[in-house]
Enzyme design. Structure first.
Site, PDB file in Angstrom:
ATOM      1  CB  SER A 175      -1.422   0.430   1.336  1.00  0.00           C
ATOM      2  OG  SER A 175      -1.706   1.105   1.251  1.00  0.00           O
ATOM      3  CG  HIS A 379      -5.658  -2.465   0.610  1.00  0.00           C
ATOM      4  ND1 HIS A 379      -4.979  -1.820  -0.673  1.00  0.00           N
ATOM      5  CD2 HIS A 379      -5.005  -1.556   1.721  1.00  0.00           C
ATOM      6  CE1 HIS A 379      -3.985  -0.866  -0.596  1.00  0.00           C
ATOM      7  NE2 HIS A 379      -4.061  -1.079   0.888  1.00  0.00           N
TER       8      HIS A 379
END
Ligand SMILES: *[C@@H]1O[C@H](CO)[C@@H](O)[C@H](O)[C@H]1NC(C)=O
Ligand SMILES: *[C@@H]1O[C@H](CO)[C@@H](O)[C@H](O)[C@H]1NC(C)=O
Length: 406
Positions: A175, A379
């Site tokens: 990320s 995610h």
């Protein structure tokens, strides 16, 4: 406007509400769990560990945890290529450890013969000091992920090179750990030769298609010089508060029926579902999260979701002219990235989803653009999924070993 304000309030208060709700259910069980650092976590599994402090050019004192070799391989006298692992927004080095030696990337790399270094960005719980600025000053929080990339990651890479005597290192980021890599290599291309291979998990650069409700705040906070911007700039976002964290952690650990609320605090940010999540691992993660970050990191991301560009921080026209010599912030030039870079992304990522990964892939040279076949992967699954070893981590280990001919 009204809806936006409500959303903002929800966003900022979500952790607090969850914690206080939990409290009313569980007042008698307030003996708090002890805080466990990354180093203690590593040691508890029998691995050797070291803690290093790196000072950046602007005085931040960053903590790097190291697993220098594997006690299973007893390879302390062999050549062990260095790899730096860098966490995401609101996170810290614990994200690479939370599923333990059989699944988490840090241990898998160690047991494959690597010298593993875990980075911590300025402002997170392990990197909360500066030799020139006091922690309580708003100046301490005057940075975004631009500075984390161009200053912190650069300093970490140089420190590891100096310490090990190796000319270049491997890199993996999740990320925001991918954003800072892209930021560094496009802004300071002289760092390209210092990277052997890089592995971007859930890469985040473009935000034109994100489906997460957080992006609705972009209209509000993504406008430079606006009221919300002025109020929110240069402060700690989702503060890491020892007491609040310990209470959340303790309650998440002992109260099964509060589990969902606890999980929501972390997974609110992932966007969707726990289908693949290792809940034990998530519990471990909650112990040291949220990990501390500047509000400017969030604002900078929201600016990207508004501009649909991958570019530097927008200070408003007047200040942009002073800083950048132009009205709008300059784009990061991804064509400057020549290091061997691999991307690993998934379909169900509400923050950095497939269409935005397409844009990234179209703008830079990659060795591999791997898409996780399971459509439910999100995610957070890159660091807490039950099957992350088979789906992602084994691939990374294979790629770095093949580069090293190990
Ligand atoms: C570790 O992972 C391997 C491969 O995924 C699996 O076969 C094995 O049972 C796991 N061991 C433990 C202790 O979980
Ligand atoms: C889940 O995480 C725990 C540690 O938090 C670990 O012991 C366990 O092996 C993991 N399970 C799977 C299936 O990944």
């Amino acid at each position: 406007m009204k809806v936006d304000i409500v959303l903002l309030a929800i966003g900022l208060l979500v952790a607090f509400v969850n914690v206080t709700t939990a409290l009313t259910f569980d007042e008698e069980r307030l003996s708090l769990k002890k805080f466990v650092t990354s180093a203690e976590r590593i040691r508890s599994h029998g691995y050797p560990t070291e803690t290093h402090t790196v000072e950046t050019s602007d005085g931040y004192l960053l903590t790097l945890f190291r697993i220098p070799y594997s006690h299973k391989l007893k390879n302390q006298r062999s050549y062990r290529p260095a790899i730096l692992l860098q966490h995401g927004l609101f996170s810290n080095s614990d994200c690479w450890l939370s599923s333990g030696p059989n699944d988490s990337l840090a241990y898998l790399l160690t047991d494959a013969g690597f010298d593993v270094w875990l980075g911590n960005a300025r402002g997170n719980i392990y990197s909360r000091a500066n030799s020139q600025i006091t922690f309580s000053s708003p100046k301490f929080w005057k940075f975004s992920w631009h500075e984390i990339g161009t200053i912190d990651i650069a300093a970490m890479i140089d420190y590891i090179r100096d310490f090990t005597g190796q000319q270049a290192v491997h890199y993996a980021g999740h990320s925001q750990g991918t954003t800072v890599y892209l930021t560094l290599l496009s802004t300071r291309p002289e760092y390209n030769p210092k990277i052997k291979t890089a592995h971007l998990l859930a890469p985040c650069a473009y935000f034109a298609h994100g489906s997460h409700p957080i992006f609705q705040l972009g209209a509000l906070v993504g406008t430079p010089g606006g009221l919300w911007n002025t109020i929110l700039e240069d402060m700690e976002l989702m503060p890491k508060n020892d007491i609040v964290n310990r209470i959340a952690d303790t309650l998440c650990g002992v109260q099964p029926n509060l589990g969902k609320q606890c999980k929501d605090v972390v997974l609110w940010y992932a966007g969707d579902g726990y289908r693949n999540t290792n809940l034990t691992s998530l519990q471990v993660l909650i112990e040291t999260h949220p990990g501390g970050s500047s509000s400017n990191q969030g604002i900078h991301y929201l600016q990207l979701s508004k501009s649909h560009k991958f570019r530097q921080f927008d200070y408003g026209t007047k200040k942009n002219r002073q800083i950048y010599n132009q009205d709008t912030p300059p784009d990061y030039d991804l064509s400057k990235i020549t290091a061997r870079t691999y991307s690993y992304s998934s379909a169900n990522d509400a923050l950095c989803g497939p269409q935005d990964v397409d844009t990234l892939v179209g703008n830079m040279l990659l060795v591999e653009d791997y898409r996780v076949p399971d459509p439910s992967w999100n995610h957070m699954d890159f660091i807490v999924a039950n099957d992350m070893r088979e789906v992602i981590n084994d691939r990374i280990v294979k790629a770095v070993k093949s580069y090293e001919r190990m």
